[in-house]
Design a protein around this motif. Sequence first.
Motif, PDB file in Angstrom:
ATOM      1  N   LEU B  47      34.531  55.513  41.206  1.00 32.21           N
ATOM      2  CA  LEU B  47      33.174  55.545  41.757  1.00 32.21           C
ATOM      3  C   LEU B  47      32.705  54.162  42.189  1.00 32.21           C
ATOM      4  CD1 LEU B  47      31.425  58.045  39.327  1.00 32.21           C
ATOM      5  CD2 LEU B  47      32.046  58.441  41.703  1.00 32.21           C
ATOM      6  N   ALA B  48      33.209  53.123  41.551  1.00 29.39           N
ATOM      7  CA  ALA B  48      32.769  51.770  41.880  1.00 29.39           C
ATOM      8  C   ALA B  48      33.737  51.065  42.812  1.00 29.39           C
ATOM      9  CB  ALA B  48      32.623  50.956  40.589  1.00 29.39           C
ATOM     10  N   GLU B  49      34.821  51.714  43.165  1.00 30.96           N
ATOM     11  CA  GLU B  49      35.887  51.060  43.913  1.00 30.96           C
ATOM     12  C   GLU B  49      35.576  51.055  45.409  1.00 30.96           C
ATOM     13  OE1 GLU B  49      38.333  48.883  44.668  1.00 30.96           O
ATOM     14  OE2 GLU B  49      39.166  49.548  42.747  1.00 30.96           O
ATOM     15  N   ASP B  50      35.797  49.912  46.054  1.00 29.45           N
ATOM     16  CA  ASP B  50      35.599  49.831  47.498  1.00 29.45           C
ATOM     17  C   ASP B  50      36.916  49.849  48.267  1.00 29.45           C
ATOM     18  OD1 ASP B  50      32.752  49.673  47.670  1.00 29.45           O
ATOM     19  OD2 ASP B  50      32.886  47.666  46.811  1.00 29.45           O
ATOM     20  N   ASP B  51      38.009  49.538  47.591  1.00 20.73           N
ATOM     21  CA  ASP B  51      39.299  49.531  48.268  1.00 20.73           C
ATOM     22  C   ASP B  51      39.746  50.977  48.504  1.00 20.73           C
ATOM     23  OD1 ASP B  51      41.745  47.867  49.039  1.00 20.73           O
ATOM     24  OD2 ASP B  51      42.616  49.375  47.694  1.00 20.73           O
ATOM     25  N   PRO B  52      39.987  51.366  49.770  1.00 16.08           N
ATOM     26  CA  PRO B  52      40.226  52.793  50.023  1.00 16.08           C
ATOM     27  C   PRO B  52      41.499  53.319  49.365  1.00 16.08           C
ATOM     28  CG  PRO B  52      40.535  51.478  52.031  1.00 16.08           C
ATOM     29  CD  PRO B  52      39.978  50.561  50.996  1.00 16.08           C
ATOM     30  N   GLY B  53      42.536  52.503  49.301  1.00 10.52           N
ATOM     31  CA  GLY B  53      43.780  52.980  48.703  1.00 10.52           C
ATOM     32  C   GLY B  53      43.628  53.232  47.212  1.00 10.52           C
ATOM     33  N   ARG B  54      43.037  52.257  46.533  1.00 11.09           N
ATOM     34  CA  ARG B  54      42.865  52.436  45.090  1.00 11.09           C
ATOM     35  C   ARG B  54      41.909  53.580  44.782  1.00 11.09           C
ATOM     36  NH1 ARG B  54      42.768  46.700  44.847  1.00 11.09           N
ATOM     37  NH2 ARG B  54      40.518  46.722  44.712  1.00 11.09           N
ATOM     38  N   ASP B  56      41.330  56.297  46.416  1.00 10.48           N
ATOM     39  CA  ASP B  56      42.028  57.572  46.580  1.00 10.48           C
ATOM     40  C   ASP B  56      42.956  57.843  45.389  1.00 10.48           C
ATOM     41  OD1 ASP B  56      43.193  59.855  47.804  1.00 10.48           O
ATOM     42  OD2 ASP B  56      44.824  58.608  48.553  1.00 10.48           O
ATOM     43  N   MET B  57      43.720  56.820  45.018  1.00  5.19           N
ATOM     44  CA  MET B  57      44.666  56.991  43.906  1.00  5.19           C
ATOM     45  C   MET B  57      43.929  57.299  42.602  1.00  5.19           C
ATOM     46  SD  MET B  57      47.178  54.112  42.247  1.00  5.19           S
ATOM     47  CE  MET B  57      45.722  53.167  41.727  1.00  5.19           C
ATOM     48  N   GLY B 138      35.528  47.033  36.127  1.00  5.00           N
ATOM     49  CA  GLY B 138      35.156  46.825  37.523  1.00  5.00           C
ATOM     50  C   GLY B 138      35.832  45.648  38.203  1.00  5.00           C
ATOM     51  N   GLU B 139      37.000  45.233  37.712  1.00  2.00           N
ATOM     52  CA  GLU B 139      37.791  44.211  38.415  1.00  2.00           C
ATOM     53  C   GLU B 139      39.214  44.750  38.464  1.00  2.00           C
ATOM     54  OE1 GLU B 139      39.300  40.615  39.994  1.00  2.00           O
ATOM     55  OE2 GLU B 139      40.161  41.856  38.400  1.00  2.00           O
ATOM     56  N   PRO B 140      39.774  44.928  39.678  1.00  2.00           N
ATOM     57  CA  PRO B 140      41.013  45.714  39.756  1.00  2.00           C
ATOM     58  C   PRO B 140      42.214  45.094  39.047  1.00  2.00           C
ATOM     59  CG  PRO B 140      40.419  44.786  41.904  1.00  2.00           C
ATOM     60  CD  PRO B 140      39.250  44.562  41.000  1.00  2.00           C
ATOM     61  N   ALA B 191      50.147  49.703  42.432  1.00  2.00           N
ATOM     62  CA  ALA B 191      48.853  49.282  42.981  1.00  2.00           C
ATOM     63  C   ALA B 191      48.481  47.885  42.490  1.00  2.00           C
ATOM     64  CB  ALA B 191      47.769  50.283  42.597  1.00  2.00           C
ATOM     65  N   ILE B 195      48.363  43.901  44.941  1.00  2.00           N
ATOM     66  CA  ILE B 195      47.338  42.845  45.061  1.00  2.00           C
ATOM     67  C   ILE B 195      48.067  41.515  44.919  1.00  2.00           C
ATOM     68  CG2 ILE B 195      45.225  41.850  44.100  1.00  2.00           C
ATOM     69  CD1 ILE B 195      44.654  44.592  42.824  1.00  2.00           C
TER      70      ILE B 195
END
Lengths: 309, 309, 309, 309, 309, 309
Positions: B47-54, B56-57, B138-140, B191, B195
């Motif tokens: 819900l907090a993720e902005d990276d589209p790939g992550r 989705d996963m 909240g930090e990938p 994933a 990065i």
Amino acid sequence: MFAHNKRLQYSVHVSECNPALANLMLEQFGGPQGELAAAMRYFTQALAEDDPGRKDMLLDIATEELSHLEVIGSIVGMLNKGAKGQLAEAVDEEAELFRSLQGAGNSSHVTQVLYGGGPALTNSGGQLWTAGYIDSIGEPTADLRSNIAAEARAKIVYERLINVTADPGVKDALGFLMTREMSHQKSFEKALYAIEPNFPPGKNPGKPEFADLYANTSQGDGDMRGSWNSDDNFNFVSDREQLLAMDGGDGLATTKLSAKEKSTLKAMAKRTQSNPDLDPETGAELGMAGNGKPKPSKRPSPPSSSKRH
Amino acid sequence: MFAHNKRLQYSVHVSECNPALANLMLEQFGGPQGELAAAMRYFTQALAEDDPGRKDMLLDIATEELSHLEVIGSIVGMLNKGAKGQLAEAVDEEAELFRSLQGAGNSSHVTQVLYGGGPALTNSGGQLWTAGYIDSIGEPTADLRSNIAAEARAKIVYERLINVTADPGVKDALGFLMTREMSHQKSFEKALYAIEPNFPPGKNPGKPEFADLYANTSQGDGDMRGSWNSDDNFNFVSDREQLLAMDGGDGLATTKLSAKEKSTLKAMAKRTQSNPDLDPETGAELGMAGNGKPKPSKRPSPPSSSKRH
Amino acid sequence: MFAHNKRLQYSVHVSECNPALANLMLEQFGGPQGELAAAMRYFTQALAEDDPGRKDMLLDIATEELSHLEVIGSIVGMLNKGAKGQLAEAVDEEAELFRSLQGAGNSSHVTQVLYGGGPALTNSGGQLWTAGYIDSIGEPTADLRSNIAAEARAKIVYERLINVTADPGVKDALGFLMTREMSHQKSFEKALYAIEPNFPPGKNPGKPEFADLYANTSQGDGDMRGSWNSDDNFNFVSDREQLLAMDGGDGLATTKLSAKEKSTLKAMAKRTQSNPDLDPETGAELGMAGNGKPKPSKRPSPPSSSKRH
Amino acid sequence: MFAHNKRLQYSVHVSECNPALANLMLEQFGGPQGELAAAMRYFTQALAEDDPGRKDMLLDIATEELSHLEVIGSIVGMLNKGAKGQLAEAVDEEAELFRSLQGAGNSSHVTQVLYGGGPALTNSGGQLWTAGYIDSIGEPTADLRSNIAAEARAKIVYERLINVTADPGVKDALGFLMTREMSHQKSFEKALYAIEPNFPPGKNPGKPEFADLYANTSQGDGDMRGSWNSDDNFNFVSDREQLLAMDGGDGLATTKLSAKEKSTLKAMAKRTQSNPDLDPETGAELGMAGNGKPKPSKRPSPPSSSKRH
Amino acid sequence: MFAHNKRLQYSVHVSECNPALANLMLEQFGGPQGELAAAMRYFTQALAEDDPGRKDMLLDIATEELSHLEVIGSIVGMLNKGAKGQLAEAVDEEAELFRSLQGAGNSSHVTQVLYGGGPALTNSGGQLWTAGYIDSIGEPTADLRSNIAAEARAKIVYERLINVTADPGVKDALGFLMTREMSHQKSFEKALYAIEPNFPPGKNPGKPEFADLYANTSQGDGDMRGSWNSDDNFNFVSDREQLLAMDGGDGLATTKLSAKEKSTLKAMAKRTQSNPDLDPETGAELGMAGNGKPKPSKRPSPPSSSKRH
Amino acid sequence: MFAHNKRLQYSVHVSECNPALANLMLEQFGGPQGELAAAMRYFTQALAEDDPGRKDMLLDIATEELSHLEVIGSIVGMLNKGAKGQLAEAVDEEAELFRSLQGAGNSSHVTQVLYGGGPALTNSGGQLWTAGYIDSIGEPTADLRSNIAAEARAKIVYERLINVTADPGVKDALGFLMTREMSHQKSFEKALYAIEPNFPPGKNPGKPEFADLYANTSQGDGDMRGSWNSDDNFNFVSDREQLLAMDGGDGLATTKLSAKEKSTLKAMAKRTQSNPDLDPETGAELGMAGNGKPKPSKRPSPPSSSKRH
């Protein structure tokens, strides 16, 4: 056995008392990514560990985390030192003390009133520390990964605290603590990869037919492919029918029952059936419209007074 | 948006009811390494993720974990199905039901009496599930490591459950669930390493002088060297003096105080000093020997009855 | 700063593995009267303490409690050592492992499956340790009394564990730990009485008219008099009227309201009044008797199949 | 059996609504030193108590604490009364209500939104009350000391609340409640010392050789001597070697293992060894530098779009 | 104000001590459906209630629930009475006491060792009571429904306890307590329906277009129709497209950002992107195969001894 | 099995970032009346349910609640989006970031620092979600009432959030979520009343003599009569003597004891008696006046320096 020296692992020189900042610092004292959680994570692992190398390393790092707990707790204590005396001696007027509690920033009233300004084993929002934060499970290829992740999280929380701290002494000590987490992460990485093999964790190899499957269960605009679900690395399945009952069975949950169990369950089912053939009036419908009939006035006395008993 | 199909992701065919085994299975329903914790860990990150790939996963895997929660919960439900009816309908004698509760194994009385045999969001010991189990921050580069570790832990707990389960249908479904954790771990690994760079986590590079230091804080027989603290990889420090006040300072915690703060603290110190020059009698000493003097008998009535009021 | 030596403060020589006994021992590892609670109680007080004598004593005892945590945790580790290997390597049949888990005694399945037999920060019933066990509040005349009480409680729990432990090595180590609590209690007593005066705690003398009052609020057969409520020591009040509104006022709770607050409250009161003049039919009455009317058969298909959608 | 009279034990007359002050007051309603904790501490002791004098006293004081819970809860209710109506009836604009929630002071938004301004069983920071606050263990020489300490702590928290409260009606009621804690402490002291002897608590006398030992485990600048560790009262030991393995043994933790346990542990040790002779590449090293090779372009479509699935 | 009489609301005559049964009884002492939860649910509502009728009723029932807490706690105390003395006086051999603790049934070791057999504010599995069990929110049409439901749940738990209790005295008292819950439910029902209207709860009427919609989100074999989702009562929607973005919009989550927010987010996105164009080697792959190179033998001494530091 | 579509059930279009509002919204994400609690309440019931109609309905609504969890979580994510980047990239000065954290409103510092602005499974005050919020007990006439009440509470909390939200996009989505709770309540009402009879819940009819009794346990000014305690509906008892020992017995708690149990209890009673015939000096009395005698000056060195060790 533990021993203690009254000098800190890193000097703490605070520029001025600041209870609101003190409260933020509690995040790494009694918060989930804080130093008590770190120390106890490694200490509980060390006590159960039979491998001499890991046991030594876990004790080294657990002990250092206790020293870090002391550093961050000392920061809290110093930032609260002035406020502590003001409240205990109450030399100011009440309204002024109230304003200073409220104005000191979020939640600092809790630590002032309840803990007298001492460092409390809570996070920065007052949530009590719980052993639920500790994820040691006694298997090294899992526990070392947990430790690597824990150090990464702690590093980030320190980074965030540094980003909001203007006091140079506090900032300096936080920088030290943050860097040590990076170093610990490296040790845990080395110890993990010195177990060969370490993937999959544990002993059971799993069912090969499901080990490389990627289930594309979230669909619609926004689907992405990358190495985490690429055809090179995974068997990517989008068809939802294929994802149902992947054992090739009926997808049901069943159990064998004895005759007595069956008959009892049947009795219970009958007693508690929500009958689909009825359309009952419900409490909600009663509640939508006035249904109360005025009470029959059995008593001659006027209603208003008769109600008083 | 979520949708649901009543078929399970994996069929559950239980051989016979077994409330004690049901209780063990709760570990992966409402325990710290269980499926709700997994689903919520990834869902909150998504819900907090902005990276589209992550994003989705994370949604893919979170959704699958909910389906796993359904599978493990269905196992619990099936294993408890017979006992549930017996208790609700109470066709047996009380003493027999009591014995079956107690004999059914550790803690199954709790789930029977309190939850009526339904799957409860507790671990196998009855500890209520808490969001303290979830370590998303909240930090990938931190969260993906947390996810890798979480999958490793879940794999191990499933392996342990498999090791103690003789029912072939339960064992088979557990094997599926365990294998899926391995697959998820691989996706999270991919994933993370996609990065670049991902170490150290976050943005702040830390203080270089402390990044490769290894503090040998636990000493004595049992000290070991390995890649996790080797001279090749670390600056290994055993001298305890060197580990004190590593900033080169005094190792003290200090803060600047206003004149008013100083005088208030002084008043408080004086009021609450534990005076080292005294050797006071204490409560413990009072308690070691009888000190009570008989009460003056003001009342003529005999003591035994006069005490009754 | 903390340092560690790999030798224990007291040797632990266990006669044979016994997971059920291991579980009991957790009471003093991660339970409310256990060593982590003790260590953290004194350590958090030490960090906030300005009095040099008390600070030194609190650090001494906190450090020793950490060493005790290590001793009791080592006992748990040793008692579980055999079971840990059996479960991890799974050389036995599942049914046998299941029986050994269940037969090992109450709750040991939790620590085996979840923690792999390592010492967990839970009590002997699996309840996660919480900082709610720590009652430090930053005022020495209160905190020292809390410490005295905590040592007394810990002494008792050790005594109970000794009473149920037949293993001589475990019993011996428990005896050491128990005795140290007695010694700590004495130190805290001395430090408390070295504060003069220490009663009442704090600075505010209270309202004299209520300081010696004893309220006999529980009456009936069983009332007793003793020094704790004697006329010599207290003003003993049994008359319930006298105990109501002891300020001599109306015994009501009131507040001043602005005109707007008043009118809003009036609107809310009107909207949500439970009208005493009505005798409404309720959901319970609906539920007592069948009220559902058969649904109009809009659909020509037979009811049993039409329900399937 | 309990009975209730609608008049309070002490009248509560609040000068004006003040939700931020209401929140502070929750500390003694649902906080660790609050009235519910007090009432339940004494009530649970009373139910298990066989001594008629203590049972009576515990019931008297538990009952009074319930009346205090009512007084402090009524204070909260009165301070929140105005805000409660405003939010429920929503006569103001949203932005104004939002500002009043935020401006009302720390955390009052929680009690307003979640509890509608009613008194909640939380502390002033919103932490849910937990039975972990209650330390009754069923042994009177320990429990009475716990009660003495609990009253001391409660007295201090009331004193702090009084120090920050300007409302005269609230201040007056708080003064009453604080004074009653002093009186209860005196009763508990009397009851404790009416047990002869009461030190050491319990029945087991401990190991005499460790009963008067003081372990100087924290050393360095700041060491102090006083009655709590004086040579008159204690055997003061500073030598760390002397403090290791005080039983005179090897300071190790050992257990006897069966042949099967031994061989299983050996297998586990081998499988999970962190090999000190290797210097493996680790995930952290992978993460420090880019290691990802571009994916082979199996698909002819341009990468950016091919990623969309 | 509360008063207490030492006679119980219902006599408790236990046939013989039975610690395992005592533990089950804790479910209604300190469990989620137990008497403390009931008393505190109604008491907190009463304190905030302005309606005189409801306030009176809530105080009546809260007070009675406290008397029930006393009854159920007295049952626990009586069932544990014998075991309490055995453990405290330790007249038996340790092994025998250990067996009696373990054999006494699930979890009774916890209450014996930790609470000395006194009634503890835990459920029957040792879970500490938490104010999270209390769902008062300060709105009568919601709170009365919560109370109705709470009484229904408590009735069921008593029924289950009765079903497993063979002791006639305990069974009789449980029957009384169970029946009182039914009576309380009826009072709460009457008070709810005496508010007109009481559905929907609160003041805001909601969005009419969604008020009668039934979303058939779980599909597949097993779909059923009944009054709870019938066409007569609801707008039944099965089409999943229709259930997406029911506002008729895009189904996305968006927010407006300032230029600075945008640029910062862009920088963060770039720094933390999981690049889908790479296929990186990962820690899992490192872990699958041995990657550690033997360490260069800098030291001439044999490896086994050189590792010892 | 669950499936997911990336479009939301309701679009979320936020006007501007607002971390303080984000925090309020957490109430329905991870709070007691929030969507996770709702989803898990119905999902755990569904898994144990054998009635096909209720099982289907529970799965439908549980699945929808997960979609609501996604909507409210997306609101939180959007409101925090700007702040998240600012903190992670730290482009501002520390003091400015600190002020924005503190000024953003109560508690938002916690979610910023600890969770990086992502939606956390806490309530709006930071309290971790706990399974104690879920009251499923596996009996439909109780569980459906619990569900009805839960929907009513959730409706009210949404109403309060709407009342304090000025952002039109957030307000609109909240309105949708609130309305759906009303619809769910209606379904649960229908399903409850489709069970005939549904009152009293469960199978055991209770003791008729206590089923219609109303115990007027709270007396004094403020007593009221209404349908909830009227003579028409209840047997209203005010006489406190009548309410004592309603079984007609002695109102005592007793148990039968074996001879050995009796003698052990007698020994314990003797050892721990609080003797009412003594008036002992206590710790409090010691503490009221200075009692410490100066320590004998064994050492010739001046006191101030001799204390330093």
